[in-house]
Scaffold this motif. Structure first.
Motif, short mmCIF file in Angstrom:
data_model
loop_
_atom_site.label_atom_id
_atom_site.label_comp_id
_atom_site.label_asym_id
_atom_site.label_seq_id
_atom_site.Cartn_x
_atom_site.Cartn_y
_atom_site.Cartn_z
N THR A 21 0.86 -1.18 0.00
CA THR A 21 0.00 0.00 0.00
C THR A 21 0.90 1.24 0.00
OG1 THR A 21 -0.08 0.03 2.41
CG2 THR A 21 -1.89 -1.08 1.28
N ARG A 43 0.90 5.51 0.81
CA ARG A 43 0.16 6.60 1.46
C ARG A 43 0.98 7.88 1.28
NH1 ARG A 43 -1.25 6.97 7.89
NH2 ARG A 43 -0.30 9.00 8.24
N ASP A 70 1.31 11.90 2.70
CA ASP A 70 0.89 12.87 3.71
C ASP A 70 1.42 14.25 3.36
OD1 ASP A 70 -0.20 10.79 5.07
OD2 ASP A 70 1.23 10.83 6.74
#
Ligand SMILES: C[S@@+](CC[C@H](N)C(=O)[O-])C[C@H]1O[C@@H](n2cnc3c(N)ncnc32)[C@H](O)[C@@H]1O
Length: 270
Positions: free
Chosen positions: A202, A204, A206
């Motif tokens: 996965t 991600r 930010d």
């Protein structure tokens, strides 16, 4: 074949930057490591290896997570960064942490023995990034997790462009090597993970911000990061001019913060 590092020497750069890096890290490098540890979620009794650990911003968080029955091994080849890591570990009395000098492209660790492999802001310093990720993967046991963190597309925005423009105003042909830009966005990161053959990963992204009190704050970041290599290569006089230009641009544009975007790849070995 093009050379992505073009003479960028991470060992020399980060040894030289070590004290400034640590100074700067209180503000902004630290959070990426603690976030990476949180995402990989080491459990009590597990073995965590933090490669390219630098001054060790993630070591204590990992130490607390694995507890007295677990162990944390931090590895880096910049010995001055490691000295800071060692002081940090000693000051905290973290007996389950070991700091080792080593090259992450030739790790002396038994394959299949690691529960959690962390690498924060390190992978872009090696030529063969997919090969590096494959070698990390081979160290994991089944069910082990790997967490790789890199900068995002808008890291240091808008000051990075101000800096690049200021350097080129002084030295138009100067080659500003930014190895971290090799993984500039989520698509590049995904392509790297796929090329390395990682399964079920996965990603991600930010975005955080860092307040700059004044122009000195920005220069402290330059000297405590990989941008230091550029400042040093320019020589003292030109670097001073670049610093002044950055300060002027900050004033003119009213810049009071930089954007910090970061990307996290997490994969569990089936
Ligand atoms: C940007 S710093 C990141 C340090 C730390 N992970 C952090 O987040 O603060 C990059 C680190 O990678 C290390 N490094 C780069 N290439 C390396 C290699 N081949 N083997 C070991 N360490 C390496 C440098 O010495 C430096 O400490």
């Amino acid at each position: 074949m093009s050379d992505p590092l073009r003479g960028f020497d991470p060992k020399a750069t980060y040894d030289a930057a070590s004290s400034d890096y640590e100074d700067a890290s209180r503000d902004f490098w630290q959070y990426m490591s603690t976030r990476t540890v949180e995402l990989a979620a080491p459990r009590s009794g597990e073995t965590v290896v933090d490669v390219a650990c630098g001054a060790g911003p993630g070591l204590l968080a990992a130490s607390r997570a694995v507890g007295p029955t677990g162990r944390v091994i931090g590895i880096d080849f910049a010995t001055q960064m490691l000295e800071i890591a060692e002081q940090r570990v000693r000051a905290a009395g973290a007996h389950n942490v070991e700091v080792r000098t080593g090259d992450m492209t030739a790790l002396d660790i038994e394959p299949g023995s690691v529960d959690v492999l962390l690498c924060v802001l390190g992978v872009f310093f090696v030529d063969d990034m997919p090969g590096l990720l494959r070698s990390f993967w081979s160290l994991l046991r089944q069910g082990g997790r790997m967490a790789i963190t890199v900068l995002g597309e808008r890291f240091f925005d808008p000051m990075i462009d101000v800096f690049v423009d200021a350097v080129h105003a002084e030295r138009p042909a100067f080659d500003i090597v930014q190895p971290w830009r090799r993984i500039r966005d989520a698509a590049t990161f995904r392509a790297l993970a796929e090329e390395a053959g990682l399964q079920g990963f996965t990603l991600r992204e930010d975005t955080d911000t860092l307040t700059l009190d004044d122009a000195d704050d920005w220069w402290r970041i330059v000297m405590g990061s990989g941008l230091r290599r550029t400042a040093e290569a320019l020589g003292e006089d030109t670097a001073a001019k670049v610093r002044a230009r950055c300060g002027e641009a900050m004033e003119e544009r009213g810049v009071r913060e930089v954007e910090l975007s970061s990307q996290y790849l997490l994969a569990t070995k089936p």
